[in-house]
Scaffold this active site. Sequence first.
Site, short mmCIF file in Angstrom:
data_model
loop_
_atom_site.label_atom_id
_atom_site.label_comp_id
_atom_site.label_asym_id
_atom_site.label_seq_id
_atom_site.Cartn_x
_atom_site.Cartn_y
_atom_site.Cartn_z
N ARG A 116 0.85 -1.18 0.00
CA ARG A 116 0.00 0.00 0.00
C ARG A 116 0.89 1.24 0.00
O ARG A 116 1.85 1.32 0.78
CB ARG A 116 -0.94 0.03 1.22
CG ARG A 116 -2.02 -1.04 1.20
CD ARG A 116 -3.06 -0.77 0.11
NE ARG A 116 -4.13 -1.78 0.09
CZ ARG A 116 -4.15 -2.82 -0.72
NH1 ARG A 116 -3.14 -3.02 -1.55
NH2 ARG A 116 -5.17 -3.66 -0.69
N GLU A 171 -3.33 7.66 -5.95
CA GLU A 171 -3.42 6.93 -7.21
C GLU A 171 -4.70 7.31 -7.96
O GLU A 171 -5.80 7.14 -7.40
CB GLU A 171 -3.39 5.42 -6.95
CG GLU A 171 -2.10 4.95 -6.32
CD GLU A 171 -2.08 3.48 -5.93
OE1 GLU A 171 -0.98 2.95 -5.69
OE2 GLU A 171 -3.17 2.86 -5.87
N HIS A 207 0.61 0.34 -10.25
CA HIS A 207 -0.25 -0.57 -9.47
C HIS A 207 -0.71 -1.75 -10.33
O HIS A 207 -1.90 -2.02 -10.48
CB HIS A 207 -1.47 0.19 -8.92
CG HIS A 207 -2.05 -0.45 -7.70
ND1 HIS A 207 -2.57 0.26 -6.65
CD2 HIS A 207 -2.22 -1.77 -7.35
CE1 HIS A 207 -3.03 -0.56 -5.72
NE2 HIS A 207 -2.83 -1.80 -6.13
#
Length: 318
Positions: free
Chosen positions: A235, A264, A283
């Site tokens: 994370r 993000e 990601h």
Amino acid sequence: MKIVVLDGYTENPGDLSWEGLEALGELTVCDRTPKDKIIERMQGAQVVYTNKTPIDAQTICACPNLQFIGLLSTGYNVVDGDAATECGITVANIPGYSTDAVAQLVFGLLLEVCHHVGHHSDVVKAGKWSANPDFTFWDYPLIELKGKAMGIFGFGSIGARVAEVAKAFGMEVLAHTRTPKEGIAGVEFVSWDELLRRADVLSLHAPLTEQTKDIINKDSIAKMKHSAILINTARGPLVNEADLAEALAAGGIYAAGLDVLGQEPPDAGNPLFGLANVIITPHIAWAAKETRERLMDIAVENLKMFLNGTPQNVVNGK
């Protein structure tokens, strides 16, 4: 039964099928849902799926038909679990679907730091090897992993898989976790400070909590080796990005490989973007087609089990 998927595009941009959910009810799939449309799109639905679209207490109270919230992810902080429990709503996540894929990217990032494969391919195509007087050249120091210490913060299924791969590379494996394990061959469980001090590579695999937020910061980085490499596929908010950027620029640590960031999509002015010794991917550790197929299968099975009266992967104590 009405089923609504609030943000289905990242799970299925067109290469998978929603037929498993279609077989269970009247399905509506939204690629994305803006904040001002969440309640409107959830109205009348008994089942809602979300990945990153937040479902807060106000939203839950405004949707009286809601019975089941399915996560299209392992993380479930986007749902107010307490409010769901109070309203008798079951919340289920998708554990374990991405273990191998995330471990794979950990080493993809690490090996890129060690060998700069992309860069060296680019300069070969640009003619630098052709113009070189020797049979070999390299623009960056090259690093062998054998004998180095892999430090793992968090030792769930992903951390354990990373440990297995690290051992295959001949690395020493150190780990720090809230509940140290026993009897795991080739893994030494140590304190957080010792992990920071001894790790040549520090790979983060802990959940985001109040205790782990910004755990990589100016103070923790100061305890690491100047030659250390940080990998984060967990994370983004585990890392204080301003402190990391400062350390990378000043040689406080050698390099970082990041698949997640605190925001993000990130702001274009992120302090890490201008640094040569950081690799950032968008990601993608979870996003291989095979991995998303597994996620879809579990998401469908979660709803089937709920409808059968035996819910699984429940995260809100309902």
